[in-house]
Design an enzyme around this catalytic site. Structure first.
Site, PDB file in Angstrom:
ATOM      1  N   CYS A 145      -0.802  -1.320  -3.627  1.00  0.00           N
ATOM      2  CA  CYS A 145      -0.427  -1.155  -5.040  1.00  0.00           C
ATOM      3  C   CYS A 145      -0.447   0.290  -5.526  1.00  0.00           C
ATOM      4  O   CYS A 145      -0.144   0.565  -6.685  1.00  0.00           O
ATOM      5  CB  CYS A 145      -1.342  -2.014  -5.908  1.00  0.00           C
ATOM      6  SG  CYS A 145      -1.250  -3.783  -5.477  1.00  0.00           S
ATOM      7  N   LYS A 212      -8.406  -9.030 -12.974  1.00  0.00           N
ATOM      8  CA  LYS A 212      -7.552  -9.640 -11.946  1.00  0.00           C
ATOM      9  C   LYS A 212      -8.370  -9.737 -10.672  1.00  0.00           C
ATOM     10  O   LYS A 212      -8.864  -8.732 -10.166  1.00  0.00           O
ATOM     11  CB  LYS A 212      -6.311  -8.763 -11.740  1.00  0.00           C
ATOM     12  CG  LYS A 212      -5.466  -9.181 -10.551  1.00  0.00           C
ATOM     13  CD  LYS A 212      -4.176  -8.383 -10.487  1.00  0.00           C
ATOM     14  CE  LYS A 212      -3.418  -8.686  -9.211  1.00  0.00           C
ATOM     15  NZ  LYS A 212      -2.160  -7.925  -9.142  1.00  0.00           N
ATOM     16  N   ARG A 222       3.525 -13.206  -3.134  1.00  0.00           N
ATOM     17  CA  ARG A 222       3.768 -12.122  -2.167  1.00  0.00           C
ATOM     18  C   ARG A 222       4.942 -12.461  -1.269  1.00  0.00           C
ATOM     19  O   ARG A 222       5.679 -11.578  -0.832  1.00  0.00           O
ATOM     20  CB  ARG A 222       2.494 -11.830  -1.373  1.00  0.00           C
ATOM     21  CG  ARG A 222       1.454 -11.165  -2.265  1.00  0.00           C
ATOM     22  CD  ARG A 222       0.128 -10.921  -1.556  1.00  0.00           C
ATOM     23  NE  ARG A 222      -0.880 -10.517  -2.531  1.00  0.00           N
ATOM     24  CZ  ARG A 222      -2.175 -10.398  -2.270  1.00  0.00           C
ATOM     25  NH1 ARG A 222      -2.618 -10.637  -1.040  1.00  0.00           N
ATOM     26  NH2 ARG A 222      -3.025 -10.036  -3.206  1.00  0.00           N
ATOM     27  N   ARG A 234      -6.458  -6.308  -0.569  1.00  0.00           N
ATOM     28  CA  ARG A 234      -6.566  -5.617  -1.854  1.00  0.00           C
ATOM     29  C   ARG A 234      -7.998  -5.654  -2.407  1.00  0.00           C
ATOM     30  O   ARG A 234      -8.216  -5.474  -3.586  1.00  0.00           O
ATOM     31  CB  ARG A 234      -5.621  -6.250  -2.871  1.00  0.00           C
ATOM     32  CG  ARG A 234      -4.167  -6.335  -2.454  1.00  0.00           C
ATOM     33  CD  ARG A 234      -3.243  -6.310  -3.664  1.00  0.00           C
ATOM     34  NE  ARG A 234      -1.931  -6.895  -3.434  1.00  0.00           N
ATOM     35  CZ  ARG A 234      -0.968  -6.363  -2.685  1.00  0.00           C
ATOM     36  NH1 ARG A 234      -1.185  -5.214  -2.031  1.00  0.00           N
ATOM     37  NH2 ARG A 234       0.199  -6.966  -2.553  1.00  0.00           N
ATOM     38  N   LYS A 265      -6.464 -13.166 -14.824  1.00  0.00           N
ATOM     39  CA  LYS A 265      -5.664 -13.767 -13.758  1.00  0.00           C
ATOM     40  C   LYS A 265      -6.464 -13.896 -12.486  1.00  0.00           C
ATOM     41  O   LYS A 265      -7.172 -12.938 -12.166  1.00  0.00           O
ATOM     42  CB  LYS A 265      -4.425 -12.877 -13.601  1.00  0.00           C
ATOM     43  CG  LYS A 265      -3.891 -12.683 -12.227  1.00  0.00           C
ATOM     44  CD  LYS A 265      -2.816 -11.656 -12.213  1.00  0.00           C
ATOM     45  CE  LYS A 265      -2.125 -11.755 -10.868  1.00  0.00           C
ATOM     46  NZ  LYS A 265      -1.279 -10.656 -10.592  1.00  0.00           N
ATOM     47  N   SER A 292       0.934 -17.816  -8.908  1.00  0.00           N
ATOM     48  CA  SER A 292       1.784 -18.570  -7.989  1.00  0.00           C
ATOM     49  C   SER A 292       1.028 -19.651  -7.226  1.00  0.00           C
ATOM     50  O   SER A 292       1.507 -20.774  -7.082  1.00  0.00           O
ATOM     51  CB  SER A 292       2.449 -17.601  -7.017  1.00  0.00           C
ATOM     52  OG  SER A 292       1.474 -16.851  -6.310  1.00  0.00           O
TER      53      SER A 292
HETATM   54  C1  PBG Z   1       1.490  -7.127  -8.139  1.00  0.00           C
HETATM   55  C2  PBG Z   1       1.280  -8.494  -8.681  1.00  0.00           C
HETATM   56  C3  PBG Z   1       0.830  -9.632  -8.008  1.00  0.00           C
HETATM   57  C4  PBG Z   1       0.874 -10.674  -8.929  1.00  0.00           C
HETATM   58  C5  PBG Z   1       1.301 -10.138 -10.137  1.00  0.00           C
HETATM   59  N1  PBG Z   1       1.534  -8.784  -9.956  1.00  0.00           N
HETATM   60  C6  PBG Z   1       0.460  -9.840  -6.589  1.00  0.00           C
HETATM   61  C7  PBG Z   1      -0.744  -9.187  -6.036  1.00  0.00           C
HETATM   62  O1  PBG Z   1      -1.535  -8.560  -6.719  1.00  0.00           O
HETATM   63  O2  PBG Z   1      -0.867  -9.285  -4.806  1.00  0.00           O
HETATM   64  C8  PBG Z   1       0.530 -12.097  -8.633  1.00  0.00           C
HETATM   65  C9  PBG Z   1       1.245 -13.107  -9.431  1.00  0.00           C
HETATM   66  C10 PBG Z   1       1.269 -14.469  -8.845  1.00  0.00           C
HETATM   67  O3  PBG Z   1       0.631 -14.766  -7.807  1.00  0.00           O
HETATM   68  O4  PBG Z   1       1.956 -15.320  -9.423  1.00  0.00           O
HETATM   69  N2  PBG Z   1       0.333  -6.411  -7.937  1.00  0.00           N
HETATM   70 ZN    ZN Z   2       0.546  -4.594  -6.653  1.00  0.00          ZN
END
Ligand code: PBG
Ligand code: ZN
Length: 341
Positions: A145, A212, A222, A234, A265, A292
């Site tokens: 990221c 998050k 992803r 991450r 989240k 997701s």
């Molecule tokens: C990007 C991002 C992610 C999500 C939202 N922005 C993926 C991650 O952090 O790997 C996840 C959203 C979802 O799973 O619906 N950093």
């Molecule tokens: Zn990201």
């Protein structure tokens, strides 16, 4: 049974307010029990936008969701706006050969998917609130990221500068809100300063993914966005699932750094954090993101006959509201636009 006890049991309910059922016997009375009612204006719909204009591809891991090229996106969004859609959050998915590099240049490429989509959506739907996810993982060759050192760790300063540049470019292109999801320390301050320096702060909402967690629920996303890290994970920048204290500190910090609203989240497994946010960020809009993995799990459970999809969707989103959220980022948005009509 003694006569005394029988009398007691008989008289017990009428003597104190033990009977709750009368308060929710009527369907409308049940609605009256909610502090907040689900409404269309709470929903923010995630959209995956690609750089190939005529693309319309079902994402296998994410039921009913598609990757959209710009030509297909506009007619699709029109059907939702007609049903009362008020806001979207954009995720770019660069598919072109060689589009990814070390610093995620495609994120704010003026001809890239996100900036193209901002402009087209704005032109076609002047009342739609356009939010952009701000992150580099969809655009970097390594899938992390931020910007990395040789050893694979994040360079904080360079990463937040790059993220701020991306956020400013989305705002310049017309985005109403920017939502950094990278979780790198200090990016809210850097983005806010960037918006101020560019004369954009007065018209750009800064929505922080403050809490998050690095759980197991982002897999389908992803796959959808092609943003899986090519090495490592991450865990060095997203919060550990047990880290309530860290989440509370991150919430307070992001408010301090200039966030206008915050996101928690995933949603369902973190409702205690939503409740914490309702207290720590009392004066701010609070969103949950039903991510997701949560969405896909509910679909899988419905397919197996374990739950009824509509009933469980209401229950899940009602849970977020009850915990203290007032905005819902949800892949169920199109369904709710129908269900709430
Ligand atoms: C990007 C991002 C992610 C999500 C939202 N922005 C993926 C991650 O952090 O790997 C996840 C959203 C979802 O799973 O619906 N950093
Ligand atoms: Zn990201």
């Amino acid at each position: 049974m003694s006569q005394h006890k029988a009398e007691y049991l008989q008289s017990y309910p009428t003597q104190i307010s033990s009977i709750l059922a009368g308060g929710y016997n009527h369907p409308l009375a049940r609605e009256w029990q909610s502090e907040r009612q689900l409404a269309k204006n709470m929903f923010i719909y995630p959209l995956f936008v690609t750089d190939s204009p005529d693309e319309e591809t079902l994402i296998e891991a994410l039921p009913n969701q598609k990757r959209w090229g710009i030509n297909k996106l506009i007619p699709f969004v029109k059907t939702l706006v007609d049903k009362g859609l008020r806001s979207v959050i954009l995720f770019g998915v660069p598919l072109a050969e060689g589009a990814k590099d070390e610093v995620g240049s495609a994120a704010d490429d003026p001809n890239g998917p996100v900036i193209t989509a901002i402009k087209a959506l704005k032109e076609n739907f002047p009342d739609l609130l356009i939010m952009c996810d701000v992150c580099l993982c969809e655009y970097t060759s390594h899938g992390h990221c931020g910007v990395l050192r040789e050893d694979g760790s994040l360079i904080r300063e360079e990463s937040v500068r790059r993220l701020a540049a991306v956020a400013v470019n989305y705002a310049k292109a017309g985005a109403h809100a920017v939502a950094p999801s990278d979780m790198i320390d200090g990016r809210i301050r850097e983005i806010k300063q960037g918006l101020i320096d560019n004369g954009l702060a007065h018209r750009t909402m800064l929505i922080s993914y403050s809490a998050k967690f690095s759980g197991n629920l982002y897999g389908p996303f992803r796959e959808a966005a092609g943003s899986c890290p090519s090495h490592g994970d991450r865990k060095a920048y997203q919060l550990p699932p047990g880290g309530r204290g860290l989440a509370r500190r991150a919430l307070a910090r992001d408010i301090e750094e200039g966030a206008d609203a915050i996101i928690i989240k995933p949603s369902t497994f973190y409702l205690d954090i939503v409740r914490d946010a309702a207290e720590i960020c009392r004066d701010y809009p609070i969103a949950t993101y039903q991510v997701s993995g949560e969405f896909a799990m509910l679909h899988a459970a419905a397919e197996k006959g374990i739950v009824d999809l509509k009933t469980i969707a209401f229950e899940a989103h009602q849970g977020s509201l009850r915990a203290g959220a007032n905005l819902l980022i949800s892949y169920f948005t199109p369904e709710f636009l129908d269900w709430l009509s």
